[in-house]
Design a protein around this motif. Structure first.
Motif, short mmCIF file in Angstrom:
data_model
loop_
_atom_site.label_atom_id
_atom_site.label_comp_id
_atom_site.label_asym_id
_atom_site.label_seq_id
_atom_site.Cartn_x
_atom_site.Cartn_y
_atom_site.Cartn_z
N VAL A 178 1.04 18.64 15.21
CA VAL A 178 0.95 17.90 14.67
C VAL A 178 -0.30 16.35 14.67
CG1 VAL A 178 2.58 16.22 13.62
CG2 VAL A 178 3.27 19.10 13.58
N LEU A 179 0.55 16.37 16.09
CA LEU A 179 -0.99 14.07 16.36
C LEU A 179 -1.63 14.53 16.03
CD1 LEU A 179 0.19 11.93 17.45
CD2 LEU A 179 -0.60 13.30 19.55
N GLY A 180 -2.50 16.15 16.35
CA GLY A 180 -3.58 15.89 15.55
C GLY A 180 -4.19 16.00 14.67
N GLY A 181 -3.90 16.22 13.56
CA GLY A 181 -3.04 16.62 12.27
C GLY A 181 -3.73 15.31 11.85
N ILE A 182 -2.60 14.66 12.55
CA ILE A 182 -2.49 12.68 11.78
C ILE A 182 -3.93 12.06 12.02
CG2 ILE A 182 -1.26 10.43 12.38
CD1 ILE A 182 1.14 12.28 12.72
N LEU A 183 -4.36 12.39 13.29
CA LEU A 183 -5.53 11.48 14.16
C LEU A 183 -6.55 11.93 12.66
CD1 LEU A 183 -4.67 11.69 17.11
CD2 LEU A 183 -4.22 9.54 15.90
N LEU A 184 -6.38 13.21 12.71
CA LEU A 184 -7.93 13.85 11.59
C LEU A 184 -7.75 13.09 10.69
CD1 LEU A 184 -10.30 15.05 11.36
CD2 LEU A 184 -8.63 17.21 10.74
N PHE A 185 -6.84 13.08 9.90
CA PHE A 185 -6.19 12.49 8.23
C PHE A 185 -6.18 10.70 8.39
CE2 PHE A 185 -3.00 10.42 5.56
CZ PHE A 185 -4.22 10.80 4.47
N VAL A 186 -5.98 9.95 9.17
CA VAL A 186 -6.07 8.88 10.04
C VAL A 186 -7.92 8.88 9.87
CG1 VAL A 186 -5.80 6.38 10.95
CG2 VAL A 186 -3.66 8.05 10.85
N GLY A 187 -8.79 9.81 10.77
CA GLY A 187 -9.64 8.97 11.47
C GLY A 187 -11.17 9.41 9.92
N THR A 188 -10.74 10.00 8.86
CA THR A 188 -10.92 10.76 7.41
C THR A 188 -10.60 9.54 6.58
OG1 THR A 188 -10.54 13.47 7.67
CG2 THR A 188 -11.67 12.38 5.67
N LEU A 189 -9.79 8.94 6.07
CA LEU A 189 -9.38 8.15 5.65
C LEU A 189 -10.56 6.90 5.89
CD1 LEU A 189 -5.80 7.35 4.97
CD2 LEU A 189 -6.79 8.63 3.30
N LYS A 190 -10.42 6.35 7.54
CA LYS A 190 -11.77 5.40 7.88
C LYS A 190 -12.88 5.70 7.71
CE LYS A 190 -12.54 2.85 12.38
NZ LYS A 190 -11.94 2.52 13.27
N ILE A 191 -13.64 6.90 8.01
CA ILE A 191 -14.71 7.07 7.74
C ILE A 191 -15.24 6.82 6.12
CG2 ILE A 191 -16.26 8.99 7.16
CD1 ILE A 191 -15.18 10.00 10.18
N CYS A 192 -14.14 7.84 5.23
CA CYS A 192 -14.24 7.52 4.01
C CYS A 192 -14.16 6.04 3.39
CB CYS A 192 -13.01 8.43 2.89
SG CYS A 192 -13.43 10.14 3.27
N GLY A 193 -13.40 5.48 3.66
CA GLY A 193 -13.09 3.95 3.14
C GLY A 193 -14.90 3.00 3.51
#
Length: 248
Positions: free
Chosen positions: A132-147
């Motif tokens: 679950v923690l890995g999924g949250i980190l992946l989601f946050v990292g994806t938002l940062k890259i997309c931004g």
């Protein structure tokens, strides 16, 4: 879903029409839920303002297709199954049935393996928390890259490497004063990074919404920059440096 369950009931119920009725009724709720999901998602899209203008044709088509699918699933599919399909014990063996059997075996083996993995994850709470923690980190990292690299609007922000500057001076300016002021403004662009060329046009300028486009008090400056892949402006902005003073 209806087709598979009806054919499965052929081995349990001798009457083909009764098997079609029972098999259809057993999966009716599942069929309505799967089709209803698309309806719940697509119907609000057609009611929105800006987004609905883009997706209303797609959403409307999806709603019509799902409605037709539900109608066919509960009427035509059971009838054709009762008329055409046969129980598994009465089918002739050929390459299609053999391939279908192998495919079903492969899917079942994958499903059993997936169930074993999920069971072990559930039994180990620390592993579930880690996933679950890995999924949250992946989601946050994806938002940062997309931004940083993607546009958040409806269309992409195109970079043509050109900037058009419209200059409009007081109407009493003559041609000599206009040229003098244009030269002064050109000097302001000299420290700008990645600038290749500067073109100036006096007496004419791009106009929009009824603006004047000709006159001795009008001018236009065109700035040409390097290709987007070779530009250093994004790197300068990420470092907090101004592209105007980076070259000084």
């Amino acid at each position: 879903m209806v087709l598979g369950n009806v054919v499965k009931r052929f081995d349990d119920i001798p009457d083909r029409w009764e098997a079609a009725r029972v098999g259809t009724s057993e999966v009716a709720v599942a069929v309505l839920a799967s089709a209803g999901t698309n309806v719940v998602v697509m119907l609000p899209i057609t009611m929105t303002s800006m987004v609905g203008r883009f997706f209303a044709p797609f959403a409307g088509t999806t709603l019509i297709v799902n409605a037709a699918s539900i109608l066919v699933s509960f009427t035509l599919t059971p009838i054709l199954c009762a008329l055409i399909m046969r129980p598994a014990s009465q089918r002739k063996q050929n390459w299609a049935t053999r391939f279908g059997g192998r495919w079903v075996d492969f899917v079942q083996r994958y499903g059993r393996l997936h169930a074993v993995i999920l069971r072990r994850i559930i039994e180990r709470r620390w592993l579930a928390a880690l996933i679950v923690l890995g999924g949250i980190l992946l989601f946050v990292g994806t938002l940062k890259i997309c931004g940083q690299r993607s546009s958040m609007g409806f269309v992409e922000n195109n970079d043509y490497g050109k900037i058009f500057v419209r200059l409009e001076f007081p109407p009493y300016y003559d041609l000599e004063h206009t040229v003098e002021r244009v030269h002064e403004i050109e000097k302001l662009f000299e420290p700008l990074q990645d600038r290749l060329r500067t073109f100036s046009l006096v007496g004419r300028a791009e106009a929009h919404s009824g603006q004047a486009n000709q006159g001795v008090y009008l001018a236009m400056i065109i700035l040409l920059f390097t290709d987007k892949t070779e530009s250093r402006l994004d790197d300068l902005r990420s470092r907090g440096r101004s592209p105007w003073t980076a070259g000084s």
